[in-house]
Write an enzyme that holds these catalytic residues in place. Sequence first.
Site, short mmCIF file in Angstrom:
data_model
loop_
_atom_site.label_atom_id
_atom_site.label_comp_id
_atom_site.label_asym_id
_atom_site.label_seq_id
_atom_site.Cartn_x
_atom_site.Cartn_y
_atom_site.Cartn_z
N GLU A 51 -0.18 9.43 5.37
CA GLU A 51 -0.85 10.24 5.77
C GLU A 51 -2.20 10.63 4.40
O GLU A 51 -3.08 11.45 5.34
CB GLU A 51 -0.05 11.39 5.76
CG GLU A 51 0.73 11.40 6.88
CD GLU A 51 0.37 11.10 8.21
OE1 GLU A 51 -0.64 11.80 8.40
OE2 GLU A 51 0.99 10.42 9.11
N ASP A 121 -3.83 2.88 7.75
CA ASP A 121 -2.18 1.91 6.91
C ASP A 121 -3.25 1.12 6.46
O ASP A 121 -2.41 0.95 5.05
CB ASP A 121 -2.57 0.77 8.22
CG ASP A 121 -0.64 1.66 9.14
OD1 ASP A 121 -0.33 2.34 8.79
OD2 ASP A 121 -1.38 1.06 10.17
ZN LIG Z 1 -2.03 8.21 10.91
#
Ligand SMILES: [Zn+2]
Length: 413
Positions: A51, A121
């Site tokens: 996040e 990611d």
């Molecule tokens: Zn995400």
Amino acid sequence: MNHGILLLLTDHARDPVLNAFALPGGFIAVHSGLLLAAQSESELASVLAHEIGHVAQRHIARMIGQQKQNSMIQLASIVLGALAGVSRVGGDAAMATMMGGTGLAIQRQLNFSRDAEREADRVGLQILRDGGFDTSGMVAFFGRLQSASRGFGDAVPPYLLTHPLTTERIADIQARIRDQRYKQRADNPDFQLIRARVRLLQNNTSQGIRDAQAYFESQLRQNTKMQIMVSKYGLAYAAYLQRSYDKAEGLLQEARAASQPMVPSILFTNLDIDIKLAKKQGAQALKEADAARKQFPLSRVVAHQYADALIEGQRNDVAVAYLRDQAQLYRHEVAVQDLLAKAYAAQGKQALQHMALAESYVLQGSLPAALEQLGIARKAPDATFYDQAMIDARERDLKEQWKDEMKETKGRG
Ligand SMILES: [Zn+2]
């Protein structure tokens, strides 16, 4: 430009739904459900890092550029308003549900592209590694969620709706960490203690507490020192919530004994003081809170407990002086203003009590309620000429703010 990241993780973010999401303005919301699903700090950190990756890459800002800016800002203010509302009413389930619903509405607007997800990611893994966490935590957690998701049926957690754990995505992450050395990382025992606490706060109905107790009892059978410490602490906190204070004290002693020779956790101290306060043992609570604030000078919970203990021990003048100091240092803390109001009430000072309550409402974003409190303060029999002048000035400020807010809202429509 403010790049700060504020993590909204309070006792009030209780939502059993497994979720976490980035919000406009660099906020990251975490539901208690996520905290319970993560089995190690590295696993929790991997979701947070992802996040933060969205925030660091300015994915939201870029989306806002493409969408109507106003609707996004409005959404952010709704969420923050809902959070403030939840924290005010405390355990009100309806409000908590509303917050969950609002969070979901926001998240639907914040559906990132697959490219953005891949980027989050990648950046998230870097953040995770730089933070000293075990990067395999991301694979372990996502892998477990993936296998669990088959059992969810229609009730797929929102996090998985926005973050489909495709085999491709997991393989992608695995490829990134392949060359890295495995990094063993011991969790801080507080992580497991917090999870025990969250398990109880998430559903503090009598049935919810009994379910958590059954869970802790079953964990006890694992019979490791860590499990005994965490489970006894959970059972102690459950007893406290059930108002069985003597039982809570005994269980807390057992948790403490099991924690030797680890560094004593601040969570033990917090619960100990809470029990003393609940038992109306003001002097004892004060003694422990005073020692705790020297041992943990940065803990806000301890600072609040110390003030509470001063009031409970009828040391109201000291409490007021301490809290006025705290209000200068921590201008955004609702709890300080609420405690100040409590201390003034204990002194019988009505005008000052309602002026402090007004400030509490201002911090919670509720200007009409703040103005109402100022009105009550003005009419209080003990309002001095000086108080009246303060109230008038504050009222002018707040009315001006309120007018601006109304204008902004209309401008958005
Ligand atoms: Zn995400």
